[in-house]
Design an enzyme around this catalytic site. Structure first.
Site, PDB file in Angstrom:
ATOM      1  N   SER B  57       0.802  -1.225   0.000  1.00  0.00           N
ATOM      2  CA  SER B  57       0.000   0.000   0.000  1.00  0.00           C
ATOM      3  C   SER B  57       0.832   1.271   0.000  1.00  0.00           C
ATOM      4  O   SER B  57       0.282   2.360  -0.081  1.00  0.00           O
ATOM      5  CB  SER B  57      -0.935   0.008   1.206  1.00  0.00           C
ATOM      6  OG  SER B  57      -0.190  -0.137   2.386  1.00  0.00           O
ATOM      7  N   HIS B  96       1.673   3.739   7.164  1.00  0.00           N
ATOM      8  CA  HIS B  96       1.048   4.638   6.196  1.00  0.00           C
ATOM      9  C   HIS B  96       1.432   6.074   6.494  1.00  0.00           C
ATOM     10  O   HIS B  96       2.066   6.371   7.501  1.00  0.00           O
ATOM     11  CB  HIS B  96      -0.487   4.506   6.254  1.00  0.00           C
ATOM     12  CG  HIS B  96      -0.993   3.314   5.509  1.00  0.00           C
ATOM     13  ND1 HIS B  96      -2.302   2.899   5.559  1.00  0.00           N
ATOM     14  CD2 HIS B  96      -0.374   2.443   4.688  1.00  0.00           C
ATOM     15  CE1 HIS B  96      -2.462   1.832   4.808  1.00  0.00           C
ATOM     16  NE2 HIS B  96      -1.313   1.531   4.265  1.00  0.00           N
ATOM     17  N   ASP B 123      -7.644   5.689   5.378  1.00  0.00           N
ATOM     18  CA  ASP B 123      -7.629   4.464   6.173  1.00  0.00           C
ATOM     19  C   ASP B 123      -8.844   4.275   7.059  1.00  0.00           C
ATOM     20  O   ASP B 123      -8.846   3.375   7.903  1.00  0.00           O
ATOM     21  CB  ASP B 123      -6.375   4.443   7.055  1.00  0.00           C
ATOM     22  CG  ASP B 123      -5.124   4.193   6.228  1.00  0.00           C
ATOM     23  OD1 ASP B 123      -4.024   4.403   6.767  1.00  0.00           O
ATOM     24  OD2 ASP B 123      -5.257   3.782   5.062  1.00  0.00           O
TER      25      ASP B 123
END
Lengths: 167, 160
Positions: B57, B96, B123
């Site tokens: 990701s 992230h 998210d």
């Protein structure tokens, strides 16, 4: 002491140590680069400005973003992650940073750009504080190296103001 | 039967001191690895100073298998930082980038929203049910640097 096992082990340990050292030196060489990026942002239009049902304000803008980030790239650069954040203060919050747009620049050739876009991510406040609000549009860049330490910096462009009334 | 007898004989013939020395040496190696790990935890201030990227990701910046070095300082969390966080009730940490920060006036508490660079949306789908923001206690560390990932080598890149 001279069997194959010992030799392979010694060779491997040495190779890994040298590799780690080279990675360290590569990362260190990034310090010699003194970047001089430039950026300019204009708000072309406020498309929508309303209060959502939840009570939070939301803005939709069209922006013209142009920048020259070529000087950030060194031989040890894998990519530069650039994003534009709206930054402002409200009575409730000492600092609000809302990313409006971001992009990944994979190479120096693509580091000079000028685009027109609406905000990629929704500009939503915590509360209803955006009418007549002064805000900065700060361009942040994160340089991700092929190996070693990442570094980041930003350029603040101030002087933006949202309208006094919803539209 | 004869084979078992041979094995027992060879075990008996081992010098007890030698075996003990080897066991202690092995124990020393294991404990020094543990000491280094715990020491790193103290120095970096993070619960896990080195993590491996598990998903794609964050591509092309971080690929699966990349090693990240983390550091957790008292500095406030700001947009653009790459953070590693645990969602309540989930074991696996997620790496992230922070895209939204709302820092409250009096308490200094932050509401943080993250998103993977390679993901389309933020998210919120990954957070716990009904959770809209991450807070400081969810975040284990900030990524400060990465090790070289040997997977991304010329064999895979057809452009050379």
């Amino acid at each position: 002491m001279h069997s194959l096992g010992y030799r392979v082990n010694a060779l491997l340990a040495f190779a890994v140590t040298i590799l780690a050292l080279i990675c360290g030196i590569a990362s260190f060489s990034d310090n010699f680069n003194s970047p001089s990026p430039s950026a300019e942002v204009q708000v072309l239009n406020i498309n929508r400005f309303r209060k959502k049902l939840t009570g939070d304000d939301e803005v939709s803008l069209t922006l013209n973003i142009s920048a020259n980030l070529e000087s950030l790239f060194t031989w040890n650069t894998k990519q530069v992650f650039v994003f534009l954040a709206a930054e402002y203060e409200t009575p409730n919050n000492a600092l609000n940073q809302v990313s409006l747009w971001d992009s990944i620049i994979p190479s120096k050739e693509r580091a000079r750009f000028s685009i027109e876009t609406t905000n990629k991510y929704r500009f939503i406040d915590q509360g209803s504080n955006l009418r007549g609000k002064d805000f900065n549009l700060t361009m942040h860049w994160h340089v991700m190296p092929k190996t070693g330490k990442m570094f980041a910096d930003n350029l603040v462009i101030s002087g933006f103001r949202l309208p006094e009334a919803y539209r | 039967m004869g084979w078992i007898g041979e094995q027992i004989d060879s075990i008996k013939s081992l010098n007890f001191r030698q075996v003990l020395t080897q066991a202690v040496s092995l124990g020393m190696i294991v404990t020094s690895a543990l000491i280094i790990w715990k020491g790193l935890m103290c120095i970096t201030g993070s619960e896990s100073p080195v993590v491996v990227v598990l998903s794609g990701s964050m591509e092309p910046g971080f690929k699966r298998g990349d090693i990240l070095f983390l550091h957790m300082s008292k500095d406030p969390i700001r947009a653009g930082e790459i953070v590693v966080f645990n969602v309540d009730g989930r074991e696996i940490p997620i790496v992230h980038r922070v895209i939204k920060v709302h820092e409250h006036q009096d308490t200094g508490e932050v509401d943080v929203l993250t998103k993977g660079d390679n993901n389309f949306g933020d998210d919120r789908l990954l957070y716990a049910h009904g959770q809209l923001w991450l807070h400081r206690h969810h975040i284990m560390g900030r990524a400060v640097g990465q090790g070289l990932n040997m997977r991304e080598k010329k064999f895979r890149d057809n452009k050379c």
